[in-house]
Write a protein that holds these residues in place. Structure first.
Motif, PDB file in Angstrom:
ATOM      1  N   LYS A  18     -19.925  80.064 -12.958  1.00 29.74           N
ATOM      2  CA  LYS A  18     -19.462  78.478 -13.259  1.00 29.74           C
ATOM      3  C   LYS A  18     -20.204  77.439 -12.702  1.00 29.74           C
ATOM      4  N   PRO A  19     -20.366  77.439 -11.383  1.00 30.19           N
ATOM      5  CA  PRO A  19     -20.937  76.405 -10.766  1.00 30.19           C
ATOM      6  C   PRO A  19     -22.540  76.351 -11.244  1.00 30.19           C
ATOM      7  N   VAL A  22     -22.479  74.462 -14.662  1.00 36.04           N
ATOM      8  CA  VAL A  22     -22.252  73.109 -14.623  1.00 36.04           C
ATOM      9  C   VAL A  22     -23.691  72.684 -13.991  1.00 36.04           C
ATOM     10  N   ASN A  23     -24.459  73.048 -13.055  1.00 29.21           N
ATOM     11  CA  ASN A  23     -25.734  72.810 -12.579  1.00 29.21           C
ATOM     12  C   ASN A  23     -26.714  72.773 -13.490  1.00 29.21           C
ATOM     13  N   THR A  25     -26.406  72.560 -16.961  1.00 27.65           N
ATOM     14  CA  THR A  25     -26.109  71.790 -18.227  1.00 27.65           C
ATOM     15  C   THR A  25     -25.771  70.286 -17.940  1.00 27.65           C
ATOM     16  N   LYS A  26     -25.028  70.095 -16.660  1.00 25.56           N
ATOM     17  CA  LYS A  26     -24.832  68.754 -16.283  1.00 25.56           C
ATOM     18  C   LYS A  26     -23.602  68.155 -17.035  1.00 25.56           C
ATOM     19  N   ASN A  27     -22.857  69.203 -17.890  1.00 25.06           N
ATOM     20  CA  ASN A  27     -21.762  68.797 -18.764  1.00 25.06           C
ATOM     21  C   ASN A  27     -20.541  69.855 -18.818  1.00 25.06           C
ATOM     22  N   SER A  28     -19.609  69.887 -18.453  1.00 23.81           N
ATOM     23  CA  SER A  28     -18.458  70.768 -18.329  1.00 23.81           C
ATOM     24  C   SER A  28     -18.250  71.499 -19.719  1.00 23.81           C
ATOM     25  N   ALA A  31     -21.120  73.659 -20.183  1.00 26.22           N
ATOM     26  CA  ALA A  31     -21.213  74.732 -19.222  1.00 26.22           C
ATOM     27  C   ALA A  31     -20.262  75.833 -19.643  1.00 26.22           C
ATOM     28  N   ASN A  32     -19.108  75.585 -20.041  1.00 24.59           N
ATOM     29  CA  ASN A  32     -18.069  76.408 -20.579  1.00 24.59           C
ATOM     30  C   ASN A  32     -18.629  77.436 -21.542  1.00 24.59           C
ATOM     31  N   TYR A  35     -21.142  79.808 -20.005  1.00 21.88           N
ATOM     32  CA  TYR A  35     -20.736  80.738 -19.096  1.00 21.88           C
ATOM     33  C   TYR A  35     -19.922  81.727 -20.211  1.00 21.88           C
TER      34      TYR A  35
END
Length: 166
Positions: A18-19, A22-23, A25-28, A31-32, A35
């Motif tokens: 997960k981190p 996020v690193n 894509t810079k977008n939650s 990132a989901n 993931y």
């Protein structure tokens, strides 16, 4: 390794992704998505995992490759990803107005030329034009990679001949 053992190993090591997502894509939201796609690909390719190797590194590699492939596909489509709410500011300094009549006529001619391609050339060419890689097209159409490459090559050649006439 049995599926149950692999699934347990995957679940135990999934939180580390997960981190990293996020690193990248810079977008939650993205990132989901990244993931979830990583976990899906890991499950779909579980037979490729060698027992005893570092599963974290294997998962990180899968995630990184998915991210890079998506980035390249979006860049090829010339997609502009802008997360700011002030979308109108993008074209604020444009003072000239483009003449879309000529370009839309040209686009229609190109679309007609593509539609006139034989079906064996048209389908792989459209997929390639949409940003898919040769290998992805070959897997989707269940054809050898060399066949896909030659069909796209011949489609380009036919289109060049048809477009030169205009």
């Amino acid at each position: 390794m049995a599926n149950k053992e692999f699934n347990e190993l995957l679940v135990d090591n999934a939180d580390f992704l997960k981190p990293f997502a996020v690193n990248l894509t810079k977008n939650s939201e993205s990132a989901n998505d990244l993931y979830q796609e990583t976990l899906y690909k890991a499950l779909a390719n579980s037979e490729k995992y060698n027992t005893g190797t570092n599963i974290k590194a294997w998962l990180f590699t899968i995630m990184r490759n998915i991210f890079i492939n998506d980035y390249r596909r979006n860049a090829k489509r010339k997609t502009i990803l802008d997360s700011t709410p002030e979308d109108y500011l993008i074209n604020l300094k444009q003072v000239s107005v483009a003449n879309t009549a000529e370009s839309s006529l040209r686009e229609k001619e190109i679309q007609t030329a593509i539609e006139n391609l034989p079906e064996t050339f048209k389908v792989p060419f459209r997929l390639y034009f949409e940003g898919y890689k040769y290998q992805e097209i070959a897997e989707y159409l269940q054809e050898p990679l060399g066949t896909i490459k030659s069909r796209i090559h011949f489609a380009r050649k036919l289109l060049k001949e048809q477009i030169r006439r205009y």
